[in-house]
Design a protein around this motif. Structure first.
Motif, mmCIF file in Angstrom:
data_model
loop_
_atom_site.group_PDB
_atom_site.id
_atom_site.type_symbol
_atom_site.label_atom_id
_atom_site.label_comp_id
_atom_site.label_asym_id
_atom_site.label_seq_id
_atom_site.Cartn_x
_atom_site.Cartn_y
_atom_site.Cartn_z
ATOM 1 N N SER A 173 19.004 -3.898 -12.174
ATOM 2 C CA SER A 173 19.856 -4.099 -11.004
ATOM 3 C C SER A 173 20.062 -2.835 -10.177
ATOM 4 O O SER A 173 20.247 -2.909 -8.965
ATOM 5 C CB SER A 173 21.208 -4.669 -11.423
ATOM 6 N N ALA A 174 20.012 -1.662 -10.808
ATOM 7 C CA ALA A 174 20.199 -0.413 -10.067
ATOM 8 C C ALA A 174 18.915 0.024 -9.368
ATOM 9 O O ALA A 174 18.943 0.882 -8.489
ATOM 10 C CB ALA A 174 20.705 0.690 -10.988
ATOM 11 N N GLY A 175 17.794 -0.555 -9.766
ATOM 12 C CA GLY A 175 16.549 -0.333 -9.050
ATOM 13 C C GLY A 175 15.707 0.847 -9.472
ATOM 14 O O GLY A 175 14.581 0.994 -9.001
ATOM 15 N N VAL A 176 16.199 1.717 -10.343
ATOM 16 C CA VAL A 176 15.409 2.890 -10.726
ATOM 17 C C VAL A 176 14.225 2.470 -11.597
ATOM 18 O O VAL A 176 13.077 2.837 -11.309
ATOM 19 C CB VAL A 176 16.271 3.947 -11.462
ATOM 20 N N HIS A 177 14.493 1.710 -12.640
ATOM 21 C CA HIS A 177 13.419 1.345 -13.568
ATOM 22 C C HIS A 177 12.302 0.537 -12.887
ATOM 23 O O HIS A 177 11.122 0.882 -13.048
ATOM 24 C CB HIS A 177 13.976 0.605 -14.782
ATOM 25 N N PRO A 178 12.609 -0.512 -12.125
ATOM 26 C CA PRO A 178 11.513 -1.250 -11.469
ATOM 27 C C PRO A 178 10.679 -0.368 -10.539
ATOM 28 O O PRO A 178 9.464 -0.511 -10.457
ATOM 29 C CB PRO A 178 12.226 -2.350 -10.678
ATOM 30 N N ARG A 179 11.338 0.548 -9.844
ATOM 31 C CA ARG A 179 10.596 1.437 -8.946
ATOM 32 C C ARG A 179 9.737 2.422 -9.740
ATOM 33 O O ARG A 179 8.626 2.761 -9.322
ATOM 34 C CB ARG A 179 11.554 2.165 -8.000
ATOM 35 N N ALA A 180 10.240 2.860 -10.902
ATOM 36 C CA ALA A 180 9.445 3.746 -11.759
ATOM 37 C C ALA A 180 8.200 3.030 -12.267
ATOM 38 O O ALA A 180 7.104 3.602 -12.307
ATOM 39 C CB ALA A 180 10.295 4.250 -12.923
ATOM 40 N N VAL A 181 8.361 1.765 -12.644
ATOM 41 C CA VAL A 181 7.214 0.982 -13.129
ATOM 42 C C VAL A 181 6.200 0.781 -12.003
ATOM 43 O O VAL A 181 4.992 0.925 -12.202
ATOM 44 C CB VAL A 181 7.679 -0.368 -13.716
ATOM 45 N N SER A 182 6.679 0.477 -10.810
ATOM 46 C CA SER A 182 5.791 0.286 -9.665
ATOM 47 C C SER A 182 5.025 1.572 -9.343
ATOM 48 O O SER A 182 3.817 1.544 -9.085
ATOM 49 C CB SER A 182 6.611 -0.166 -8.459
ATOM 50 N N ALA A 183 5.728 2.703 -9.369
ATOM 51 C CA ALA A 183 5.074 3.990 -9.114
ATOM 52 C C ALA A 183 4.055 4.293 -10.200
ATOM 53 O O ALA A 183 2.959 4.797 -9.916
ATOM 54 C CB ALA A 183 6.116 5.105 -9.032
ATOM 55 N N GLN A 184 4.394 3.963 -11.450
ATOM 56 C CA GLN A 184 3.453 4.217 -12.549
ATOM 57 C C GLN A 184 2.201 3.362 -12.406
ATOM 58 O O GLN A 184 1.095 3.812 -12.693
ATOM 59 C CB GLN A 184 4.122 3.956 -13.902
ATOM 60 N N ARG A 185 2.382 2.160 -11.934
ATOM 61 C CA ARG A 185 1.228 1.284 -11.694
ATOM 62 C C ARG A 185 0.288 1.944 -10.678
ATOM 63 O O ARG A 185 -0.925 1.950 -10.849
ATOM 64 C CB ARG A 185 1.720 -0.067 -11.183
ATOM 65 N N GLU A 186 0.852 2.499 -9.603
ATOM 66 C CA GLU A 186 0.047 3.192 -8.590
ATOM 67 C C GLU A 186 -0.687 4.391 -9.191
ATOM 68 O O GLU A 186 -1.851 4.646 -8.869
ATOM 69 C CB GLU A 186 0.931 3.660 -7.437
#
Length: 196
Positions: free
Chosen positions: A120-133
């Motif tokens: 919900s705070a958005g840090v973890h999903p964004r970290a996963v997305s960046a790691q995918r890149e």
């Protein structure tokens, strides 16, 4: 808060987040009253713009992390699995040296855990997305993985790195860097086989 003519000051979420970053870097936390004063707005206006302190902290922490991660990506010299690990350990080293961030982890461990690990705070999903890149940029095995495999490998990889970086927030013992690297490498090396 109004100016001398009684006109309400209007701020955007982006302005608040950037102000929050500056406040965080100076104080190792975000105090909503202090930030409102710094931005010359009322506390009510601040909450109208960001809705919650956790949400603001998530945006602040991600913006600061994204800058650090971007530097680590630009400094990468290797490709494949070694390139992914190189970016990670450059990023981790910078986080470990960030005094404001360490202060935040020590002074607000429950808030830090909630903001860093809850979707919900958005840090973890964004970290996963960046790691995918990063996986895609590095090439190697990632080039042959399906989109679902990339998502799952990125998620597992980020969780391993978080376990090593934030062991104290999980209530665990510190993880040896060599062990964390072996585990991260195993996910990257065997990801296609394990997830397919």
């Amino acid at each position: 808060m109004s100016d001398s003519a009684g006109v309400r000051r209007v701020v955007t979420r982006d302005q608040v987040v950037r102000g929050g970053c500056r406040f965080f870097l100076r104080h190792g936390m975000v105090d909503m009253d202090g930030l409102a004063l710094t931005l010359a707005i009322s506390r009510a206006t601040l909450y109208r713009v960001v809705h919650s302190r956790d949400g603001l902290l998530g945006d602040v922490l991600w913006l600061l992390a994204e800058r650090t991660l971007s530097r680590a990506r630009k400094q990468r010299r290797r490709s494949g699995v070694d390139g992914v690990l190189e970016v990670t350990w450059r990023f981790v080293e910078q986080l470990r040296m960030a005094a404001a961030f360490r202060t935040f982890l020590r002074s607000e461990p429950e808030t830090a855990a909630r903001v860093l690990f809850n979707a919900s705070a958005g840090v973890h999903p964004r970290a996963v997305s960046a790691q995918r890149e990063i996986l895609v940029e590095a090439g190697g095995a990632a080039e042959s993985w399906s989109a679902a495999t990339l998502d799952q490998v990125a998620f597992l990889y980020v969780r391993i790195v978080e376990s090593a970086l934030y062991a104290e927030l999980f209530g665990g013992v510190a993880i040896e860097p060599e062990l964390a690297e072996r585990a991260a490498r195993a996910v990257l090396t065997h990801g296609a086989t394990a997830v397919s």
